[in-house]
Design a protein around this motif. Structure first.
Motif, PDB file in Angstrom:
ATOM      1  N   TYR A 171       0.853  -1.192   0.000  1.00 12.91           N
ATOM      2  CA  TYR A 171       0.000   0.000   0.000  1.00 12.91           C
ATOM      3  C   TYR A 171       0.888   1.240   0.000  1.00 12.91           C
ATOM      4  CZ  TYR A 171      -3.838  -3.177   0.851  1.00 12.91           C
ATOM      5  OH  TYR A 171      -4.752  -4.192   0.721  1.00 12.91           O
ATOM      6  N   LEU A 172       0.559   2.173  -0.895  1.00 15.20           N
ATOM      7  CA  LEU A 172       1.348   3.410  -0.970  1.00 15.20           C
ATOM      8  C   LEU A 172       0.776   4.424   0.022  1.00 15.20           C
ATOM      9  CD1 LEU A 172       1.733   3.607  -4.865  1.00 15.20           C
ATOM     10  CD2 LEU A 172       3.326   2.629  -3.168  1.00 15.20           C
ATOM     11  N   THR A 173       1.673   5.087   0.730  1.00 12.37           N
ATOM     12  CA  THR A 173       1.232   6.018   1.782  1.00 12.37           C
ATOM     13  C   THR A 173       1.984   7.334   1.662  1.00 12.37           C
ATOM     14  OG1 THR A 173       2.894   5.004   3.215  1.00 12.37           O
ATOM     15  CG2 THR A 173       0.628   4.223   3.455  1.00 12.37           C
ATOM     16  N   ALA A 174       1.406   8.387   2.252  1.00  7.53           N
ATOM     17  CA  ALA A 174       1.998   9.723   2.176  1.00  7.53           C
ATOM     18  C   ALA A 174       3.396   9.737   2.792  1.00  7.53           C
ATOM     19  CB  ALA A 174       1.092  10.737   2.873  1.00  7.53           C
ATOM     20  N   CYS A 175       3.543   9.025   3.887  1.00  4.10           N
ATOM     21  CA  CYS A 175       4.856   8.951   4.531  1.00  4.10           C
ATOM     22  C   CYS A 175       5.433   7.557   4.297  1.00  4.10           C
ATOM     23  CB  CYS A 175       4.719   9.238   6.022  1.00  4.10           C
ATOM     24  SG  CYS A 175       6.278   9.070   6.897  1.00  4.10           S
ATOM     25  N   PRO A 176       6.677   7.458   3.822  1.00  4.52           N
ATOM     26  CA  PRO A 176       7.243   6.137   3.496  1.00  4.52           C
ATOM     27  C   PRO A 176       7.320   5.191   4.688  1.00  4.52           C
ATOM     28  CG  PRO A 176       8.900   7.887   3.321  1.00  4.52           C
ATOM     29  CD  PRO A 176       7.577   8.560   3.504  1.00  4.52           C
ATOM     30  N   THR A 177       7.290   5.710   5.905  1.00  4.89           N
ATOM     31  CA  THR A 177       7.358   4.813   7.073  1.00  4.89           C
ATOM     32  C   THR A 177       6.118   3.945   7.190  1.00  4.89           C
ATOM     33  OG1 THR A 177       6.398   6.507   8.502  1.00  4.89           O
ATOM     34  CG2 THR A 177       8.798   6.374   8.451  1.00  4.89           C
ATOM     35  N   ASN A 178       5.063   4.257   6.430  1.00  4.16           N
ATOM     36  CA  ASN A 178       3.847   3.448   6.494  1.00  4.16           C
ATOM     37  C   ASN A 178       3.659   2.520   5.293  1.00  4.16           C
ATOM     38  OD1 ASN A 178       2.821   4.473   8.994  1.00  4.16           O
ATOM     39  ND2 ASN A 178       2.416   6.393   7.913  1.00  4.16           N
ATOM     40  N   LEU A 179       4.563   2.589   4.363  1.00  2.00           N
ATOM     41  CA  LEU A 179       4.509   1.741   3.163  1.00  2.00           C
ATOM     42  C   LEU A 179       4.401   0.268   3.522  1.00  2.00           C
ATOM     43  CD1 LEU A 179       7.294   3.041   0.725  1.00  2.00           C
ATOM     44  CD2 LEU A 179       4.816   3.011   0.323  1.00  2.00           C
ATOM     45  N   GLY A 180       3.790  -0.509   2.607  1.00  2.00           N
ATOM     46  CA  GLY A 180       3.720  -1.952   2.831  1.00  2.00           C
ATOM     47  C   GLY A 180       2.340  -2.323   3.313  1.00  2.00           C
ATOM     48  N   THR A 181       2.290  -2.745   4.582  1.00  2.00           N
ATOM     49  CA  THR A 181       0.983  -3.097   5.148  1.00  2.00           C
ATOM     50  C   THR A 181       0.164  -1.862   5.484  1.00  2.00           C
ATOM     51  OG1 THR A 181       1.943  -3.082   7.340  1.00  2.00           O
ATOM     52  CG2 THR A 181       1.886  -5.204   6.201  1.00  2.00           C
ATOM     53  N   ASN A 239       4.420  -1.512  16.593  1.00  2.00           N
ATOM     54  CA  ASN A 239       5.433  -1.867  15.600  1.00  2.00           C
ATOM     55  C   ASN A 239       5.978  -0.605  14.935  1.00  2.00           C
ATOM     56  OD1 ASN A 239       2.781  -1.611  14.382  1.00  2.00           O
ATOM     57  ND2 ASN A 239       3.741  -2.211  12.443  1.00  2.00           N
ATOM     58  N   GLN A 240       7.259  -0.624  14.624  1.00  2.00           N
ATOM     59  CA  GLN A 240       7.885   0.493  13.913  1.00  2.00           C
ATOM     60  C   GLN A 240       7.817   0.261  12.409  1.00  2.00           C
ATOM     61  OE1 GLN A 240       9.258   3.302  15.108  1.00  2.00           O
ATOM     62  NE2 GLN A 240      10.850   2.908  16.629  1.00  2.00           N
ATOM     63  N   HIS A 241       7.938  -0.997  12.019  1.00  2.00           N
ATOM     64  CA  HIS A 241       8.080  -1.315  10.601  1.00  2.00           C
ATOM     65  C   HIS A 241       6.791  -1.861  10.020  1.00  2.00           C
ATOM     66  CE1 HIS A 241      12.225  -0.595  11.394  1.00  2.00           C
ATOM     67  NE2 HIS A 241      12.261  -1.546  12.304  1.00  2.00           N
ATOM     68  N   THR A 242       6.503  -1.433   8.781  1.00  2.00           N
ATOM     69  CA  THR A 242       5.262  -1.844   8.133  1.00  2.00           C
ATOM     70  C   THR A 242       5.544  -2.593   6.835  1.00  2.00           C
ATOM     71  OG1 THR A 242       5.248   0.307   7.034  1.00  2.00           O
ATOM     72  CG2 THR A 242       3.955   0.113   9.042  1.00  2.00           C
ATOM     73  N   LEU A 243       6.793  -2.605   6.459  1.00  2.00           N
ATOM     74  CA  LEU A 243       7.189  -3.133   5.148  1.00  2.00           C
ATOM     75  C   LEU A 243       7.919  -4.466   5.300  1.00  2.00           C
ATOM     76  CD1 LEU A 243       7.258  -2.203   2.116  1.00  2.00           C
ATOM     77  CD2 LEU A 243       9.524  -1.242   2.592  1.00  2.00           C
ATOM     78  N   GLY A 244       7.588  -5.421   4.413  1.00  2.00           N
ATOM     79  CA  GLY A 244       8.377  -6.659   4.357  1.00  2.00           C
ATOM     80  C   GLY A 244       7.957  -7.715   5.348  1.00  2.00           C
ATOM     81  N   GLU A 245       6.852  -7.515   6.010  1.00  2.00           N
ATOM     82  CA  GLU A 245       6.399  -8.515   6.970  1.00  2.00           C
ATOM     83  C   GLU A 245       4.881  -8.562   6.859  1.00  2.00           C
ATOM     84  OE1 GLU A 245       7.638  -9.488  11.629  1.00  2.00           O
ATOM     85  OE2 GLU A 245       7.861  -7.479  10.822  1.00  2.00           O
ATOM     86  N   ARG A 246       4.289  -9.736   7.008  1.00  2.00           N
ATOM     87  CA  ARG A 246       2.837  -9.824   6.892  1.00  2.00           C
ATOM     88  C   ARG A 246       2.172  -9.346   8.178  1.00  2.00           C
ATOM     89  NH1 ARG A 246       2.230 -15.491   4.144  1.00  2.00           N
ATOM     90  NH2 ARG A 246       2.012 -16.027   6.316  1.00  2.00           N
ATOM     91  N   GLU A 247       0.917  -8.869   8.037  1.00  2.00           N
ATOM     92  CA  GLU A 247       0.177  -8.339   9.195  1.00  2.00           C
ATOM     93  C   GLU A 247       0.172  -9.322  10.365  1.00  2.00           C
ATOM     94  OE1 GLU A 247      -0.903  -8.219   6.062  1.00  2.00           O
ATOM     95  OE2 GLU A 247      -1.755  -6.249   5.616  1.00  2.00           O
ATOM     96  N   GLY A 248      -0.149 -10.580  10.053  1.00  2.00           N
ATOM     97  CA  GLY A 248      -0.251 -11.582  11.112  1.00  2.00           C
ATOM     98  C   GLY A 248       1.065 -11.775  11.845  1.00  2.00           C
ATOM     99  N   ASP A 249       2.178 -11.701  11.102  1.00  2.00           N
ATOM    100  CA  ASP A 249       3.489 -11.889  11.727  1.00  2.00           C
ATOM    101  C   ASP A 249       3.839 -10.708  12.630  1.00  2.00           C
ATOM    102  OD1 ASP A 249       3.637 -14.237  10.341  1.00  2.00           O
ATOM    103  OD2 ASP A 249       4.843 -13.395   8.687  1.00  2.00           O
TER     104      ASP A 249
END
Lengths: 369, 369
Positions: free
Chosen positions: B161-171, B223-233
């Protein structure tokens, strides 16, 4: 009278309600006297001090005012017991530091206490509830006159009674009153009043006299000068000033209730609450809260709670009293826990503070002394 | 649903008792989503934002989960009302600063809230009582899937998912739990725990999210990271860490009761007493005391007092809630007086704290995360 009895018994000044008791806790007169031809205690050899004490003590005990008194060589009292006498305002802190060769004789009512070999051969004190310096003086004057018939006072025609420290020369008298001034403290006026009182040659001190802090919003006002003025005049002047300070404190309280009722209710409510529910209480904090509780009590917020209970607690929660109560030495942490326990127990059962203490319009403030 | 109803109604998370409610107040999931082909809100012109909002709002309202929702253009809410939504954790502080062209849609249970044109086109939140991240995620995932059928999300195969701030990219997901850690704070262990949690890539924040202070001993772990990991994990990993922190907090409380029972009784007793008897209470002080009251409640010191009362009070005593209750703007001094009044009223009638909360021997402390 045994030490245990002395400690258990409430002093007369705590039980009786003297004039202006809401603001003036006690009035005290102290006279310094020395025996002609004997070295001042600070310069005397120990056996001279013992000899003087041994000669003086029975004479003091024989006075009608001192019947059934507590009379003890300080060498026979441990540090905690001596400290307890200080906490009850029966001997000075300086006297508590003395050992054998110094003594204390205290009457049953604990209204008269006579220290032998403090800074002077004799330091005699009379204490009364409220603003009652004249009665306190009259009682001590009788003792002084009687003793004068039994011993030979060091007296000089020009300098009056001779004393170890020249600041006590003349009458040898220190008259003082202990005032509770939370209203002036809360409304930031107390320093102004202290400055004004100092300017006219009177001293303002803390709870335990010279060099001690003003705890629990208690301030001791006393004469600085002992020379060149008669006892009655010193007392009359002091009394007049104290009456003015009382007026200022009364006004400050009324104005606070009028202008900032929430502030008053907040201070009193928090104090009551902390005293009733804390489990660790340092001495200084407890005294601060007791001061607010006393003010709330004076303002009618605690029907059924008497000022004398709070005045008693001011003494009961002191370190030596706590340790004697526990019958063992306690470290600071243990004392803080016991202090909180004593306060919770003693204040249990009183109803919660009333919050409807309305004030009439505040009166005009009289000029500052 | 009208604003007044929303404000009066307790959110589901306050009423229900989720898992570990004694330590975990709430679990929250937030998803950030944007619409394909539309400029991010921060760069869009006002009429573009209004157009996007006008198109999105009815679609959100039409979702079965959002039946009878509160749905409003922020331009129609004054600052105090928007602030009240922040205090209830229903919109972000950033969203409250927005006006026309941004909206909030909140379901009846206040368990789901969807912000339109916050930093992203859509910020969707799900909130649950206790530690229940999976349930919170499941509820929001349904909403997300339904919406995905109605709009075209900006999504990239590589970046998610694309987001305004790159820290939210991914999930685009932030999962968090609000933990109450008075035991770790009182025993000076909380910084150690925060450091350990940070080291494994999780964030610890204050009561109102990023950049806010830890008030009332409440700490939000996310969580700090939103990218590269699945929601469930992400959720599973977070849950595991939170369970460990819960264990540490439980041990800290047990150890405190065992090693320093007077300290616990003192903190809880003073907090209870101040809340019941103060007449002026600043927000920060009130929150601190409510934290201690909550701990006392968890420890069984207040039979009949429920955690949800205290959790409700944590919100009710906030500035906007007080002012809406008073139906007028209040300055800080007036709020402090009203806050004390509300607390006295809401806590009246509860029995005094029990002091016989004995603790068993403290368990072995597990290794620090």
């Amino acid at each position: 009278m045994k030490f245990a009895t002395l400690l258990r018994k409430a002093p007369e000044w705590m039980i009786h309600d003297g004039p202006h008791r809401d603001i003036v806790l006690t009035s005290r007169i102290r006279l310094a006297r020395n025996l002609d031809g004997s070295t001042f205690p600070g310069y005397a050899r120990k056996d001279d001090r013992v000899a003087l004490m041994t000669a003086l003590q029975p004479k003091i005990e024989s006075l009608p005012e001192m019947k059934d008194s507590f009379s003890e060589d300080l060498g026979n009292l441990d540090a905690i017991r001596k400290q307890a006498l200080v906490e009850k305002h029966l001997i000075s802190r300086e006297h508590a530091a003395k050992a054998g060769g110094s003594a204390a004789v205290i009457n049953r009512e604990q209204s008269l206490s006579i220290m032998i070999n403090e800074e002077d051969h004799l330091r005699m004190q009379s204490i009364r509830s409220g603003l009652d310096l004249r009665a306190a003086f009259a009682a001590l004057d009788r003792v002084d006159t009687e003793l004068d018939g039994l011993v030979n006072y060091a007296f000089d025609q020009r300098y009056g009674y001779l004393t170890a420290c020249p600041t006590n020369l003349g009458t040898g008298m220190r008259a003082s009153a202990m005032l509770h001034l939370p209203g002036l403290v809360l409304s930031d006026q107390v320093n102004q009043v202290i400055t004004a009182v100092n300017k006219i040659g009177l001293a303002v001190r803390g709870l335990y006299g010279e060099g001690t802090e003003a705890l629990a919003n208690l301030f001791q006002i006393s004469n600085q000068h002992t020379l060149g003025e008669r006892e009655g005049d010193i007392i009359a002047r002091l009394e007049k000033v104290i009456e003015q300070v009382i007026g200022h404190e009364q006004n400050a309280r009324k104005k606070l209730l009028e202008d900032a009722p929430h502030k008053v209710l907040d201070h009193v409510g928090r104090a009551y609450a902390t005293l009733c529910f804390a489990h660790i209480l340092e001495s200084k904090e407890a005294l601060t809260h007791l001061s607010m509780l006393r003010m709330g009590c004076d303002l009618g917020m605690f029907p059924g709670m008497e000022a004398k209970l709070i005045d008693t607690l001011l003494v009961e929660i002191q370190p030596a009293h706590l340790q004697i109560g526990a019958q063992r030495k306690l470290n600071a942490e243990e004392r803080d826990i016991l202090r909180a326990e004593v306060l919770r127990r003693r204040l249990a059962g009183f109803p919660e503070p009333k919050t409807d203490v309305a004030a009439g319009p505040p009166p005009e403030d009289p000029p500052l002394i």
